[in-house]
Design an enzyme around this catalytic site. Structure first.
Site, PDB file in Angstrom:
ATOM      1  CG  HIS A 212      -2.036   0.931   1.227  1.00  0.00           C
ATOM      2  ND1 HIS A 212      -2.169   1.927   2.169  1.00  0.00           N
ATOM      3  CD2 HIS A 212      -3.092   1.067   0.387  1.00  0.00           C
ATOM      4  CE1 HIS A 212      -3.253   2.631   1.937  1.00  0.00           C
ATOM      5  NE2 HIS A 212      -3.844   2.133   0.863  1.00  0.00           N
ATOM      6  CE  LYS A 214      -1.367   5.259  -0.553  1.00  0.00           C
ATOM      7  NZ  LYS A 214      -1.695   3.944  -0.975  1.00  0.00           N
ATOM      8  CG  ASP A 219      18.862  11.522  -9.601  1.00  0.00           C
ATOM      9  OD1 ASP A 219      18.759  10.466 -10.257  1.00  0.00           O
ATOM     10  OD2 ASP A 219      18.768  12.645 -10.108  1.00  0.00           O
ATOM     11  CG  HIS A 388      -7.235   8.634   0.441  1.00  0.00           C
ATOM     12  ND1 HIS A 388      -5.930   8.522  -0.022  1.00  0.00           N
ATOM     13  CD2 HIS A 388      -7.716   7.362   0.499  1.00  0.00           C
ATOM     14  CE1 HIS A 388      -5.646   7.253  -0.240  1.00  0.00           C
ATOM     15  NE2 HIS A 388      -6.698   6.523   0.070  1.00  0.00           N
ATOM     16  CE  LYS A 390      -3.700   6.781   3.053  1.00  0.00           C
ATOM     17  NZ  LYS A 390      -5.098   6.453   3.161  1.00  0.00           N
ATOM     18  CG  ASP A 395       2.218  16.614  22.941  1.00  0.00           C
ATOM     19  OD1 ASP A 395       1.002  16.496  23.164  1.00  0.00           O
ATOM     20  OD2 ASP A 395       3.083  15.950  23.535  1.00  0.00           O
TER      21      ASP A 395
END
Length: 469
Positions: A212, A214, A219, A388, A390, A395
């Site tokens: 999952h 991404k 380089d 969508h 995440k 703090d």
């Protein structure tokens, strides 16, 4: 005769279901998962045996062996922490996070937050176009729609000018990537474009284990990570979802080799080919003031690394826990951690979408909301399109972005990556971003008993299935 045959087949199915139930009780990663499989197998043996053959936890052992064999090739690329120096970040101990990651926090990074699809793909295109030696590109979903064609164009152009392009897509998430696009990339020299043609049938059956992640690495000097995939919906072009709220980030500095290491391990496991000699492993010079740590988790972990990461973060909070996630299906440990943090007076907020993407986890979340809100956790439902991203903020100094959802699949079945950042300035930027999101959300003020009948009945049933899938 037919009746006798049916009776024999039924007896064999039941016997196999009993044996698989014993296997599930041994192999499942949680007691809840074990109970779920045992009940399912024994109550519906004919269907249960087939479902278990594809989705069952018996595949962990093979997956773990293969993954660890790949990891051995890169063990010397994993820097160890020297154990010296201060171990606290604004009162938070680094050591639990470093233990989960198997890597140390590193200083001197620069982080640019990319708050939507347009900003993300503009930055990605610029980075791909300036690549000189190699590109490591990894997405769960890759479509060859409008934005997908643009990405293919850039990768093909890079390959044709001599850049070594390695593309890793998940067979389930990228099942809609056309053969025309694959052939085009393959003919240009993009490595990995046609991997699914050569994927063994047994690995194709392991569809419950998905990569999952991404990530894009250029380089060995700069990296991108976050929640976006390659598809028009991530640009807000899908009329069903409307505006798509997601976040990526561009990172430069010494943490980039950590992200590169994770890609190299994935690549070797999938292809059997090592990238040790093909990549630049020199640590980049400091580019900023952010401490960063790459936390890659998956079903090969000795412990549930994704869940442990969130538990360590929530438990360490002294003032606030702000979490943005498309799915809220916590395990018992995380449910307790959130409740205890709220009971201790922390500002605990969960931002989830109102729009439905995958119905089962969306529905299951309602079975947790009452328990959380009664403990003082605020549930905010994003209303302007689909959420969508995440993102995690602890703090005023610790934040995180990546691919991990707040659900059982991400914690135990998917290969995921999050990057933790220790930086007050960056945390303030993340706080401002999340405050804007909360302003586009509505706080949940209805109990499960006040929801429509379909949710009142469906949510507890969906929660029962959550530990299994």
């Amino acid at each position: 005769m037919l009746t006798a045959l049916i009776a024999i087949l039924s007896a064999l199915s039941l016997a196999l279901a009993i044996w698989l139930s014993w296997r599930a009780a041994q192999a499942a990663r949680t007691p809840q998962g074990a109970v779920g499989w045992v009940v399912f197998l024994l109550s519906t043996p004919h269907i249960g045996v087939l479902i278990y053959a594809i989705f069952g936890p018996h595949r962990y052992k093979r997956q773990t062996k293969n993954r660890r064999a790949s990891r051995l090739l890169f063990d010397d690329k994993r820097p160890d922490h020297d154990g010296e120096g201060p171990r606290l970040m604004g009162g938070i101990d680094r050591r639990p996070f470093e233990r989960i990651a198997g890597l140390p926090f590193v200083e001197g990074n620069s982080v640019e937050v990319l708050k939507d699809g347009e900003a993300t793909f503009n930055a990605l295109f610029e980075a791909i176009d300036r690549a000189e030696r190699y590109l490591l590109v990894q997405f769960y979903t890759f479509r060859d729609d409008r934005i997908g064609e643009e990405v293919v164009d850039r990768l093909v152009a890079a390959a044709r000018r001599g850049v070594k392009v390695h593309l890793y897509t998940d067979a389930v998430g990228s099942k809609d990537l056309s053969w025309a696009a694959i052939r085009r990339m393959e003919e240009a020299g993009v490595a990995g474009a046609a991997l699914r043609r050569r994927t063994p049938i047994m690995r194709r059956l392991q569809i419950n284990f998905r990569n999952h992640r991404k990530t894009v690495i250029v380089d060995g000097r700069e990296a991108f990570i976050g929640g976006l995939n390659v598809g028009d919906e991530y640009m807000g072009r899908d009329p069903e979802f409307g505006p798509w709220r997601d976040t990526f980030c561009r990172i430069t500095g010494p943490v980039v080799p950590q992200l590169q290491l994770i890609f190299a391990e994935d690549w070797h496991w999938l292809t059997g080919t090592s990238l040790r000699k093909d990549l630049d492993w020199a640590v980049p010079e400091a580019q900023g003031r952010t401490e960063a740590l790459t936390v890659a988790t998956g079903p090969i972990d000795d412990e549930d690394g994704g869940s442990a990461l969130f538990f360590a973060a929530i438990s360490s909070a002294q003032e606030r826990v702000w979490l943005s996630t498309p799915y809220c299906v916590p395990d018992l440990a995380l449910l307790s951690a959130l409740k205890l943090a709220a009971a201790a007076g922390r500002d605990v907020r969960l931002l989830v979408p109102e729009t439905i993407d995958h119905y089962l986890p969306w529905l299951a979340a309602f079975a947790y909301f009452d328990e959380l809100t009664e403990a003082g956790v605020q549930i905010w439902r994003y209303k302007e399109g689909f959420l969508h991203q995440k993102a995690l903020l602890i703090d005023d100094h610790l934040s995180a972005l990546g691919s991990t959802n707040f659900d059982n699949r991400s914690f135990r079945l998917n290969f995921e990556t999050m990057v933790l950042f220790h930086d007050r300035t960056l945390a303030a930027e993340m706080a401002e971003m999340l405050e804007d999101d909360f302003a586009r959300a509505e706080r949940l003020d209805r109990t499960l008993d006040e929801q429509p009948l379909s949710i009142r009945v469906g949510a507890p049933l969906a929660r029962l299935v959550a530990p299994v899938l």
